[in-house]
Design a protein around this motif. Structure first.
Motif: not given
Length: 364
Positions: A209-235
């Motif tokens: 499993g994983d969870i991500e926290a991202l800052w999304s910024h619009a760069i065009a119509a219907l398109w966003d850039t994303e920048l953030g962190v991801r954390h994996d957890f599991g076996i």
């Protein structure tokens, strides 16, 4: 002698009877017969009518006051005027010419039947506008200087959404499990904070499993850039990554996610997802989904090889009882590749799985 007197008496009686019966016959005679016997009458020659005749000749003169009837003028003269043709009713003082249009047999002064009076429609008066400012520039400057508290338009409001795209039970190779995929965000159309998570569970524990926290910024119509962190957890041990990528709607309405990751120790990874919604009806929707994961180097603790690690293709058919609530059923095909497939074979596990899924899609 007696015969001559009797004859004279009879003649006198007949004359008297004729004189007495004449007024009765005159009253019972129809107007048409009277007009035939008297086609035209000179109204000016009648007693008391010379003043009316003078008024008809000179229209511009002030109408004279009609003379009162005297005892010398018999009342029968006025009653006999009702059936006479050629009478100018418009020349009579106090008589409205338009009121004679509905009276049969009445004629105007020119001998023609009067036409019905046309209804007059009053034209609405134009609105009276207030006078404008003497100095328009000063007036506009005064308006701009006035406080406009509460009049600002919220053209970029903040709002949020939580979408649980998949919350399902799985069945593959006789084993049961669960899986989830959710996405939430809050912000404006141009900048928002996005949280997304996915994973699967089997045997009473989370395998990956994983969870991500991202800052999304619009760069065009219907398109966003994303920048953030991801954390994996599991076996395996927990892993943290820096995340960057793009998300949006591609031509033909494909929902695309492409994200790259950089972790500690020079680890790199990438994920690609594509979804599409095919509306069979307004409530019945078929949703294909494709996902693949790649890793720059092998991670034995997570039983992952380098290169293309896995790929999956799912078909889910949902029925939207409401737009916010839709149960679904589907099937998912999963395949592992390269070094990841080698780890699976070493554990006597299949490299290809077909899962039957049933779940619900909810959003708030």
């Amino acid at each position: 002698m007696i015969t001559r007197r009797r004859t004279h008496f009879i003649l006198l009686w007949m004359l008297r009877a004729t004189a007495l019966a004449a007024p009765v016959f005159a009253q019972q005679a129809p107007a048409s017969s009277a007009s035939t016997a008297m086609p035209e009458m000179d109204m000016g020659s009648m007693p008391g009518m010379d003043m009316l005749h003078a008024q008809h000749v000179n229209k511009t003169s002030k109408p004279a006051t009609p003379a009162r009837a005297t005892s010398a003028q018999p009342a029968a003269a006025s009653s006999s005027m009702g059936g006479m043709s050629g009478m100018d009713m418009g020349a009579m003082p106090g008589m409205d010419r338009s009121s004679t249009s509905g009276m049969p047999g009445m004629k105007t002064s020119h001998g023609q039947h009067s036409a019905p009076a046309a209804s007059s429609t009053s034209t609405p008066a134009a609105p009276v506008l207030p006078p404008g400012p003497a100095d328009p520039a000063a007036y506009l400057a005064k308006l701009e200087a006035m406080p406009m508290t509460g009049m600002d338009m919220a053209d970029n409001p903040r709002f949020g959404k939580l979408l649980i795209n998949q919350l399902e039970a799985t069945r593959a190779n006789g084993a049961s499990g669960q899986a989830w995929d959710a996405y939430a965000w809050y912000g404006t159309d141009f900048n928002k904070l996005a949280i997304r998570t996915e994973g699967d569970r089997a045997g009473g524990r989370v395998e990956a499993g994983d969870i991500e926290a991202l800052w999304s910024h619009a760069i065009a119509a219907l398109w966003d850039t994303e920048l953030g962190v991801r954390h994996d957890f599991g076996i395996g041990p927990d892993r943290d990554w820096a995340a960057f990528g793009v998300q949006g709607i591609a031509p033909y309405w494909f929902d695309i996610e492409a994200t790259g990751y950089v972790g500690a120790g020079g680890r790199t990874a990438a994920r690609f997802k594509a979804e599409y919604e095919l509306l069979i009806t307004q409530r019945l929707v078929l949703q294909p989904e494709f996902e693949s994961n790649l890793y720059g180097r092998a991670d034995p603790a997570w039983r992952l090889g380098s290169g293309l690690s896995d790929a999956s293709l799912g078909l889910r058919l949902r029925y939207e009882i409401r737009r916010e609530f839709a149960p679904y059923i589907g099937v998912v095909w999963q395949r592992v590749f390269g070094g990841t497939a080698g780890f699976r074979r070493a554990e006597n596990k299949s490299v290809f799985d077909r899962q039957l899924v049933a779940g619900v899609r909810v959003w708030f």
